[in-house]
Design an enzyme around this catalytic site. Structure first.
Site, PDB file in Angstrom:
ATOM      1  CG  HIS A 234      -0.436   0.244   2.519  1.00  0.00           C
ATOM      2  ND1 HIS A 234      -0.724   1.374   3.257  1.00  0.00           N
ATOM      3  CD2 HIS A 234       0.387  -0.502   3.286  1.00  0.00           C
ATOM      4  CE1 HIS A 234      -0.103   1.299   4.424  1.00  0.00           C
ATOM      5  NE2 HIS A 234       0.573   0.180   4.470  1.00  0.00           N
TER       6      HIS A 234
ATOM      7  CB  CYS B  34       2.108   3.369  12.838  1.00  0.00           C
ATOM      8  SG  CYS B  34       2.185   2.782  11.187  1.00  0.00           S
TER       9      CYS B  34
HETATM   10  N1  PLP Z   1       8.294   0.594   7.771  1.00  0.00           N
HETATM   11  C1  PLP Z   1       8.159   1.853   7.317  1.00  0.00           C
HETATM   12  C2  PLP Z   1       9.375   2.648   6.993  1.00  0.00           C
HETATM   13  C3  PLP Z   1       6.895   2.418   7.148  1.00  0.00           C
HETATM   14  O1  PLP Z   1       6.765   3.668   6.700  1.00  0.00           O
HETATM   15  C4  PLP Z   1       5.753   1.629   7.463  1.00  0.00           C
HETATM   16  C5  PLP Z   1       4.395   2.193   7.361  1.00  0.00           C
HETATM   17  O2  PLP Z   1       4.199   3.390   7.415  1.00  0.00           O
HETATM   18  C6  PLP Z   1       5.952   0.310   7.921  1.00  0.00           C
HETATM   19  C7  PLP Z   1       7.228  -0.171   8.065  1.00  0.00           C
HETATM   20  C8  PLP Z   1       4.778  -0.571   8.258  1.00  0.00           C
HETATM   21  O3  PLP Z   1       4.163  -1.032   7.100  1.00  0.00           O
HETATM   22  P1  PLP Z   1       2.656  -1.606   7.129  1.00  0.00           P
HETATM   23  O4  PLP Z   1       1.758  -0.422   7.222  1.00  0.00           O
HETATM   24  O5  PLP Z   1       2.513  -2.320   5.845  1.00  0.00           O
HETATM   25  O6  PLP Z   1       2.562  -2.509   8.287  1.00  0.00           O
END
Ligand code: PLP
Length: 379
Positions: A201, A326
Site C-alpha cells: 500500500h 502508526c
Molecule cells: N516501515 C516503514 C518505513 C513504514 O513507513 C511503514 C508504514 O508506514 C511500515 C514499516 C509498516 O508497514 P505496514 O503499514 O505495511 O505494516
C-alpha cells in the site's frame, strides 16, 4: 463535496485502478491455494507467478521472497527470525527506524534475548558510519537495522556502505525499504543486504500485504500450515499478492520519470514554503541526492503556530500527517524528530507532507492557502 487534497502518500498510496482490475478475478475465484485440486492449483500458480515477477524485478531468486501481511510483519519476521535462526545476541539499530523495527527490538531486549545498541545519527537523521563500524568491531556478527528512507523526514541512508560494512564484520543487514519500493531503486544483485521489507500500500497496491526478501531461509514467525515453504503459515492473500506484483512492475517501469516528477513537486513546495513562510524550519535532509523526493517535514515557531495544524488542515479538507500514521494516535511527539535533536514540545508542531502520482501543483497551492489561514488563527 469539496475536493479532498490528499498529501499523505507516505502513510498510504491510493490503489491504482489497473492493480484493482488485476486483483478482482482473484477475489472472486473459489479455492484455497493449498488444495491439490484444479481450483487450488490455479491460485497457487498465480502466487508463484507473482513471486517470480517480484524476484526478477529485484534481482533475487523466487525462493527468497515470502508474503507477509505488510511492512510491520516483514520487519518482525526478519528480526525475530534472524535472532532465532542464527542466535544473534546483538542488534545495532538506527533510532529513527519505524516502530515496527524499534518495538520488535525493544521486546527482544526486554525478554533478555538480545542486547540492543543505538547507532549515533546526525542532525538530519543519517547514521554515523564511524560509530556503526566501532559497534561492529566490538560486536561482530550483529544484526544491523537501518532503513533506506525515513518515513517521517525522508532522509536517505548510505545503504550500500552499510551493507558492505556489515558484511565485512560478518553481520546481517535488515534494510526496511517500505518507503522507497515505489521509486524502483532497489536492486539486490549489487547490494549485499540480507533482508528487505516492503508493503504494497506504499506503491499503489492494496493494504494488508507485503513482501520480505531474505537471502537465506529463517525460522517462521507464524506457525501453522506449510504455506510459503513453511516460512509463513496461513492461507495466502492471493488477490493482494497478485495486485502487489502488478503494482511493483508498474513502479519499476515508470521509476525515473516518477521520481523526477515527485522531485519537481518537492522543489516547488520548498520554494513556496520559503516564500510564504520565511520562518519555516525544515527537518531532516531536503537535498535532491539525500532525501526521498516525495516527503517533506517542517514546523513553524510556536509564536506563529500551535500543535493542532493537522486538524486545522483537515477541516479545510487537506490530509497531511504530524508524525507517522502508526504513531499519530498515540499522542507522543515523534521519536524520529527527538532522535535528531528536536525537543518534544517543538516536535509536536511538525507537519509531514507527502505526495505521489495524482498530486498536482495546484494541490500544493490549495494546501498552502489552507496553511496560511490556519497559522493566522490565534494560538
Ligand atoms: N516501515 C516503514 C518505513 C513504514 O513507513 C511503514 C508504514 O508506514 C511500515 C514499516 C509498516 O508497514 P505496514 O503499514 O505495511 O505494516
Amino acid at each position: 463535496m469539496e475536493k479532498l487534497i490528499y498529501l499523505d502518500y507516505a502513510a498510504s498510496t491510493p490503489l491504482d485502478p489497473e492493480v484493482e482490475a488485476q486483483m478482482l478475478p482473484y477475489l472472486r475465484r473459489v479455492g484455497n491455494p493449498s488444495s491439490i485440486h484444479t481450483a487450488g492449483r490455479h491460485l497457487k500458480a498465480a502466487i508463484e507467478e507473482a513471486r517470480t515477477t517480484i524476484a526478477e524485478l529485484l534481482g533475487a531468486e523466487p525462493g527468497q521472497i515470502i508474503f507477509p501481511s505488510g511492512g510491520t510483519e516483514a520487519d518482525n519476521q526478519a528480526i525475530r527470525g534472524a535472532v532465532a535462526t542464527w542466535s544473534i545476541s546483538h542488534i545495532l539499530f538506527n533510532p529513527t527506524e519505524h516502530h515496527a523495527v524499534l518495538h520488535t527490538i525493544e521486546s527482544l531486549s526486554r525478554a533478555g534475548k538480545v542486547q540492543a545498541h543505538p547507532i549515533a545519527v546526525d542532525a538530519q537523521g543519517r547514521i554515523e558510519l564511524t560509530h556503526l563500524e566501532e559497534l561492529l568491531r566490538k560486536y561482530p556478527r550483529s544484526l544491523v537495522a537501518v532503513m533506506y528512507a525515513n518515513n517521517e523526514v525522508g532522509t536517505l541512508q548510505p545503504v550500500e556502505t552499510i551493507a558492505e560494512l556489515t558484511q565485512r564484520y560478518e553481520g546481517l543487514y535488515l534494510c526496511d525499504t517500505v518507503q522507497v519500493m515505489g521509486l524502483g531503486w532497489v536492486y539486490l544483485r549489487d547490494w549485499p543486504v540480507d533482508f528487505i521489507a516492503a508493503s504494497a500500500h506504499k506503491f499503489y497496491g492494496p493494504r494488508g500485504v507485503g513482501f520480505l526478501y531474505r537471502r537465506r531461509p529463517i525460522e517462521s514467525l507464524i506457525t501453522g500450515g506449510a504455506q510459503e515453504r513453511e516460512q509463513r503459515a496461513g492461507t495466502e492473500n492471493v488477490a493482494g499478492i497478485v495486485g502487489m506484483a502488478y503494482a511493483l512492475q508498474k513502479a519499476y517501469l515508470r521509476s525515473s520519470s516518477y521520481g523526477r516528477r515527485l522531485w519537481e513537486l518537492k522543489t516547488y513546495l520548498i520554494e513556496r514554503l520559503r516564500q510564504d513562510f520565511p520562518f519555516v524550519i525544515f527537518h531532516g535532509d531536503i537535498s535532491l541526492e539525500g532525501s526521498h523526493p516525495g516527503i517533506l517535514n517542517f514546523r513553524f515557531p510556536s509564536s506563529i503556530a500551535d500543535d493542532m495544524l493537522v486538524l486545522h488542515l483537515d477541516l479545510a479538507h487537506v490530509c497531511v500527517s504530524g508524525t507517522s500514521a502508526c504513531a499519530s494516535g498515540s499522542g507522543h511527539p515523534s521519536h524520529v524528530l527527538q532522535a535528531i535533536g528536536i525537543p518534544a514540545e517543538e516536535a509536536k508542531r511538525a507537519l509531514r507532507f507527502s505526495w505521489g502520482a495524482e498530486t498536482q501543483m495546484s494541490d500544493i497551492d490549495t494546501a498552502l492557502s489552507a496553511l496560511k489561514s490556519a497559522i493566522a488563527l490565534p494560538t
